[in-house]
Write a protein that holds these residues in place. Structure first.
Motif, PDB file in Angstrom:
ATOM      1  N   ARG A  64       0.865  -1.185   0.000  1.00 42.43           N
ATOM      2  CA  ARG A  64       0.000   0.000   0.000  1.00 42.43           C
ATOM      3  C   ARG A  64       0.898   1.230   0.000  1.00 42.43           C
ATOM      4  N   HIS A  65       0.694   2.150  -0.915  1.00 39.06           N
ATOM      5  CA  HIS A  65       1.496   3.363  -1.011  1.00 39.06           C
ATOM      6  C   HIS A  65       0.611   4.554  -0.686  1.00 39.06           C
ATOM      7  N   ARG A  66       0.758   5.084   0.505  1.00 33.05           N
ATOM      8  CA  ARG A  66      -0.089   6.201   0.924  1.00 33.05           C
ATOM      9  C   ARG A  66       0.653   7.511   0.705  1.00 33.05           C
ATOM     10  N   ASN A 108      11.246   5.372   3.091  1.00 38.85           N
ATOM     11  CA  ASN A 108      11.664   3.979   3.239  1.00 38.85           C
ATOM     12  C   ASN A 108      13.174   3.835   3.214  1.00 38.85           C
ATOM     13  N   ARG A 198       5.784   9.159   7.795  1.00 39.16           N
ATOM     14  CA  ARG A 198       5.269   7.814   7.569  1.00 39.16           C
ATOM     15  C   ARG A 198       4.132   7.803   6.551  1.00 39.16           C
ATOM     16  N   GLU A 199       3.459   8.941   6.374  1.00 33.90           N
ATOM     17  CA  GLU A 199       2.323   9.024   5.458  1.00 33.90           C
ATOM     18  C   GLU A 199       2.687   8.637   4.023  1.00 33.90           C
ATOM     19  N   ASP A 204       3.561   1.020   4.411  1.00 38.28           N
ATOM     20  CA  ASP A 204       3.281   1.525   5.755  1.00 38.28           C
ATOM     21  C   ASP A 204       4.395   1.192   6.747  1.00 38.28           C
TER      22      ASP A 204
END
Length: 506
Positions: A64-66, A108, A198-199, A204
């Motif tokens: 998931r890439h937020r 990351n 972190r968003e 995540d």
């Protein structure tokens, strides 16, 4: 008497010990690192990656890439070709060393994996070997990240990460098993450690900085960058975790609040060329501070004005000249009449509003026996640029003839979309300052600070530190303050108080 003598000897021993202790004994780690000079190919590769990165071109599959004192640890940074700064970290127990870019524009940590068998670039860099670490924990969840200049794919793992003199326990990171680009082959760094929020973390994953704070490894939720722009200096710079080093800056910092978590984003005020306002950001523009970006990137209209003022070579835009010749007078008249600038191109019929942004209308125009489509997005964009330029010149009370002549000149020197603007090195002493308004203070960049040099002697080339970068609404327009700005101004990232600070670098 004997006790007094012993006490004196003890005090002298303590004093001598304090003077002779190495720098790392007080929790600070300082290492002199090498640097390489600027390289045009690397800058172009970074330009492509930046465009994909911020315009949502990076795709993620399977994740998931937020979007949306002694406790200080100092890590020196290596200056990569005067554009990328990287330092050393260790992963695993015992630590395996990697050179990584400390990137405030991502969140990351990734390094090449020993399981990277089919990418030649992996064989030219350090690779993480999980079997050699006794603190490794398998996760195995796969991920793929596609960039404009290549792609990274791999899987998540967990291990201890050594940053300076502190060890971050149980850090989740990506083992890259495929690096599909020559960019990574030629890079002088092994991986990237993201220092964003972190968003925007892929999968995540908790960023390294967040874990440093949560594990009590720093006394303050602050880290700071000092980037050494001296090409002859041995040390490329330092990043300080847990505070700031007073030797890195002069005076006090000007702080502005983070306006949107994800990137380190804030509101930028007016931008000036010399002492003249460009008028573009008087009402505020979104901007981010990105240590992973080498230059200063911003909307084409402003960068065009800057590069024209400093004599940067550009490209001729037929669409821009069409708009000026056919609609220049009308644009002037509509702005003078009080029509809102954002509605001018729609009123003329070159752009239409689709509910979210202005788009082309499909109108056809014939100029000098050539069919030029005014419905092209390029024509709509050219109109919007012309409106910005005319509006700015109106504020300076210039005549219509002078304004349209000036705008026509700008049409001859739009930033080259395929690369950087080359500058005549002999013109540097006569070039204007370019200034940014942040908070209530003006931050100046002199020509010597915003012009980058590569090569020596007759092979020396000067490059504008400004690049055009157009991010469409709602995420744009956006300014990116990269290493050109951060090298001049010491930058503080305060995640505790959600603010960013700037002060003159020492």
């Amino acid at each position: 008497m004997e006790q007094k003598l012993l006490r004196s000897v003890f005090c002298l021993w303590v004093l001598a010990s304090c003077l002779l202790l190495p720098a790392s004994s007080n929790g600070l780690r300082r290492i002199g690192l090498k640097k390489r000079r600027l390289d045009l190919h690397s800058l172009n590769a970074a330009r492509i990656t930046r465009k994909e990165r911020y315009m949502g071109g990076a795709g993620v599959s399977g994740v998931r890439h937020r979007l949306g004192d002694s406790d200080e640890d100092i890590l020196p940074l290596k200056n990569f070709m005067d554009a990328q700064y990287f330092g050393e970290i260790g992963i695993g127990s015992p630590p395996q060393n990697f050179s990584v870019i400390f990137d405030t524009g991502s969140s990351n940590l990734w390094v090449p994996s020993s399981k990277c068998y089919f990418s030649i670039s992996c064989y030219f860099h350090s690779r993480y070997k999980s079997r050699k670490s006794n603190t490794y924990t398998e996760i195995g969840k796969s991920c793929e990240i596609n960039y404009g200049s290549g792609s990274i794919s791999g899987f998540f793992s967990q291990d201890n990460v050594e940053v300076g003199d502190v060890v971050v326990k149980d850090q989740v990171f990506i083992e890259a098993t495929r690096e599909g680009s020559l960019t990574f082959l030629l890079a002088r760094f092994d991986g990237i450690i993201g220092l964003g929020f972190r968003e925007i973390a892929v999968g995540d994953a908790v960023p390294v900085w967040d874990n440093m704070v949560e594990q009590g490894l720093v006394s303050e939720e602050v880290f700071s960058f000092w980037l050494n722009r001296d090409p002859d200096a041995e040390e490329g710079g330092e990043i300080v975790f847990g505070g700031v080093d007073p030797k890195h800056f002069k005076g006090k910092h000007t702080y502005v609040p983070v306006t949107k978590k994800g990137y380190w984003q804030f509101e930028l005020g007016d931008i000036l060329i010399g002492n003249q306002s460009t008028g573009v950001c008087e009402g505020g523009c979104a901007a981010i501070v990105d240590s992973g970006t080498s230059l200063l990137a911003g909307p084409t209209p402003v960068v065009t004005e800057i590069n024209h003022a400093i004599g940067g070579e550009g490209v001729v835009s037929a669409e821009c000249k069409l708009v000026v010749s056919q609609y220049g007078d009308l644009i002037w008249d509509l702005l003078v009449s009080g029509l809102l600038p954002e509605k001018v191109c729609q009123q003329i019929g070159l752009c239409a509003f689709n509910g979210a942004e202005y788009v082309s209308t499909g109108i056809k125009t014939v100029v000098e026996k050539e069919n030029v489509s005014a419905g092209d997005s390029a024509v709509c964009s050219a109109c919007e640029m012309a409106v910005v330029w005319v509006q700015n010149q109106l504020k300076q009370k210039q005549t219509k003839e002078k304004v349209l002549s000036y705008i026509n000149e700008l049409c001859d020197s739009l930033p080259n979309p395929m690369g950087e603007s080359i500058i005549d090195c002999d013109r540097i002493p006569t070039m204007p300052n370019v200034s940014f308004t942040i908070g209530d203070k003006i931050f100046n960049l002199s020509p010597e600070q915003y012009i980058l040099k590569t090569g020596e002697g007759i092979a020396e080339v000067c490059i504008s530190g400004f690049m055009a970068f157009d991010l469409p609404p709602p995420r744009g327009p956006l300014w990116i303050l990269g290493d050109v700005f951060m090298g001049v101004y010491h930058t503080v990232f305060d995640s505790g108080k959600l603010r960013i600070g700037f002060a003159e670098a020492a």
